[in-house]
Write an enzyme that holds these catalytic residues in place. Structure first.
Site, PDB file in Angstrom:
ATOM      1  CE  LYS A   5      44.219  43.961  36.639  1.00 16.39           C
ATOM      2  NZ  LYS A   5      43.598  44.378  35.368  1.00 16.39           N
ATOM      3  CD  GLN A  39      45.700  37.094  43.822  1.00 17.50           C
ATOM      4  OE1 GLN A  39      45.683  36.002  43.245  1.00 17.50           O
ATOM      5  NE2 GLN A  39      45.977  37.193  45.110  1.00 17.50           N
ATOM      6  CB  VAL A  40      40.675  42.289  42.221  1.00 15.12           C
ATOM      7  CG1 VAL A  40      40.063  43.528  42.874  1.00 15.12           C
ATOM      8  CG2 VAL A  40      41.037  42.582  40.768  1.00 15.12           C
ATOM      9  CB  VAL A  92      36.943  40.096  45.520  1.00 19.93           C
ATOM     10  CG1 VAL A  92      37.497  41.112  44.521  1.00 19.93           C
ATOM     11  CG2 VAL A  92      35.440  39.976  45.365  1.00 19.93           C
ATOM     12  CG  ASP A 138      40.206  41.643  27.954  1.00 25.13           C
ATOM     13  OD1 ASP A 138      39.803  40.680  27.284  1.00 25.13           O
ATOM     14  OD2 ASP A 138      40.898  41.509  28.980  1.00 25.13           O
TER      15      ASP A 138
END
Length: 520
Positions: A150, A135-136, A128, A285
């Site tokens: 994740k 990446q997730v 996604v 972040d």
């Protein structure tokens, strides 16, 4: 190996015409014949058909995670970048090209020590979101709860180490040839960057950061932090509650959902200062790809934080120094700002406070009484840099993350509400915090923190003081001093008796204060 990496960087820069982008920008700024001729010359013989923003984005993606991180930070500064470049760099926030799903599944199974089918009731093969480090994928648990999984990109550690080695080499050369570089302490800054990048490669650490931030804002109506599922976490895998919301960069969609953008912009400032000054632990972040805004139920009009790989921490000294500086800026007390820089050791002790005060005033006075949309932080930072260069101000590496986060906060504030008065929003919070630190409430809190040690030390204090004084008097007796010295000793012993009573009285007062603190 370094030479190969450096060659690749040079090749990618040439391939995507990054030198042409710089030359064209300089030509547009300077407008001289020589600069225009240079811009035409560097483009000669290369068919650079892609728009400049796309070329820059593709180059950063190809160069790897450190360069992608740099692009992510730049994407929040729409006041400093052309719109076409900012739009392209925004794609780096969560649309970095994904790695194959089969490799993601293999990494998850290696980390958890079980198959994906055993770990999750369902698992979506298509990611996604995809970022520079990981990446997730979406999944569901056996009890039906929705989660986000994740997973780290394979081989990241080696790539990051190679790029950091190049940065250290460049930093070493700069320190040798430039006095300005020595003052900016690039090697210390690179060491901090190294630490935080490697922290991002440990998802157990990120899960712990998320847990801490969730506890800090457990009762908050401003910020939501997802729950971590610890039984499905490893150094390369993190499973957490799935969050539903609108990416904070999608302004039109938020307006259509009825979200109050003005309130959201003020809440963002409140959240930031709460993390920094109340907790000394802040999400570092905060680019738009890591923030959602709730659009349903209890999360409506509330921030939702994602990605906790980089957090910052501040000591009590740092918090107090920063708070006093902010308040002095808000009150336009530039002399106090100068004094704080001297007292903290940020400038040499021999610096004339009056000269530093004048330089700070010239940098900051144009900022006040203007809406955020009319304030160019880039211009202010440039002036402050020039002032710091003149006064040999040393950059503090432990505050680099805070400076970066402040830039992100300003970028987000500009997007949500161009008329946000950052100063008026932050000033009451800081005044309240300072009152709590230096007023009666702060004294009581510190006394409660120290009460455990005091409870052990107070009963022994009169005995220890008496023993020390007795040893001192005995040492005088052993030397058989003359008569006038013996008279002084007798007077000293009378003073000791009064001192014992004084110590007992002070101990009694402290004990009463402790009783009051625990029963209040």
């Amino acid at each position: 190996m370094r030479l190969l990496r450096l060659s690749k960087i040079a090749w990618v820069a040439w391939r995507y015409g990054l030198d042409e982008i710089v030359a064209t920008g300089a030509a547009a700024t300077l407008g001289t014949r020589s600069s225009l001729a240079l811009a035409r010359l560097v483009r000669f013989g290369r068919p650079l058909r892609m728009p400049r923003g796309e070329r820059l984005r593709r180059a950063l993606e190809e160069l790897g995670p450190i360069f992608v991180k740099f692009g992510q930070v730049l994407s929040t500064r729409r006041d400093l970048l052309p719109a076409d470049v900012a739009d392209e760099l925004a794609r780096l926030q969560d649309r970095v090209p994904a790695f194959p799903s089969a490799r993601a599944v293999a990494e998850i199974e290696r980390g958890l020590g079980m198959s994906v089918g055993d770990a999750y009731a369902s698992f979506e093969q298509q990611p996604v979101a995809s970022a520079s480090i990981a990446q997730v994928h979406l999944a569901t648990l056996a009890d039906g709860r929705e989660v986000a999984v994740k997973v780290l990109r394979p081989g990241m550690a080696g790539m990051i180490d190679r790029d950091l080695a190049l940065l250290r080499t460049a930093g070493t050369l700069l320190v040798r040839i430039s006095a300005d570089a020595r003052r900016l302490r690039p090697l210390d800054v690179i060491a901090e960057f190294d630490k935080y990048l490697h922290d991002e490669l440990d998802l157990v650490r990120e899960a712990a950061n998320a847990n801490q931030l969730r506890r800090n804002f457990a009762d908050s109506t401003l910020l939501r932090v997802p729950e971590v599922h610890w039984d499905l976490c490893a150094t390369n895998v993190m499973t957490m509650e799935r969050m539903h919301g609108i990416p904070i960069s999608q302004i039109d969609r938020m307006r259509a959902a009825g979200i109050d953008l003005t309130k959201l912009s003020r809440d963002g400032v409140d959240i930031f200062f709460t993390q920094v000054f109340r907790d000394g632990f802040f999400h570092a972040d905060m680019h738009p790809g890591n923030i959602l805004v709730g659009d349903r139920d209890a999360d409506f009009n509330r921030y939702i934080a994602l990605d906790f790989g980089i957090v910052g921490t501040l000591s009590d000294f740092d918090k107090n120094f920063l708070a006093q500086n902010f308040l002095a800026f808000f009150r336009r007390d530039y002399r106090r700002v100068a004094e704080l820089h001297v007292e903290s050791g940020w400038v040499p002790r021999g610096t004339r406070v009056e000269e530093l005060e004048s330089a700070v005033r010239a940098c900051c006075e144009p900022v006040f009484d203007r809406p955020l949309s009319e304030i160019s932080l880039g211009v202010v930072l440039l002036r402050l840099f020039q002032a710091s260069r003149r006064f040999n101000v040393e950059i503090q590496p432990q505050l680099v993350l805070l400076q970066k986060t402040l830039l992100n906060i300003e970028g987000l504030g500009r997007q949500l509400d161009p008329n946000l008065d950052l100063w008026a929003t932050a000033k009451p919070f800081l005044e309240r915090w300072m009152a709590e630190q230096v007023g009666p409430a702060g004294l009581r809190r510190r006394m409660e923190q120290e009460s455990v040690q005091w409870a052990q030390m107070l009963p022994q204090l009169p005995r220890l003081v008496h023993a020390a004084l007795a040893r001192s008097a005995a040492a005088v007796d052993d030397d058989e001093p003359p008569r006038w010295v013996r008279e002084v000793v007798r007077e000293q012993r009378r003073t000791q008796r009064w001192l014992r009573w004084f110590v007992l009285a002070v101990g009694a007062l402290i004990a009463l204060e402790l009783i009051f603190a625990f029963t209040a």
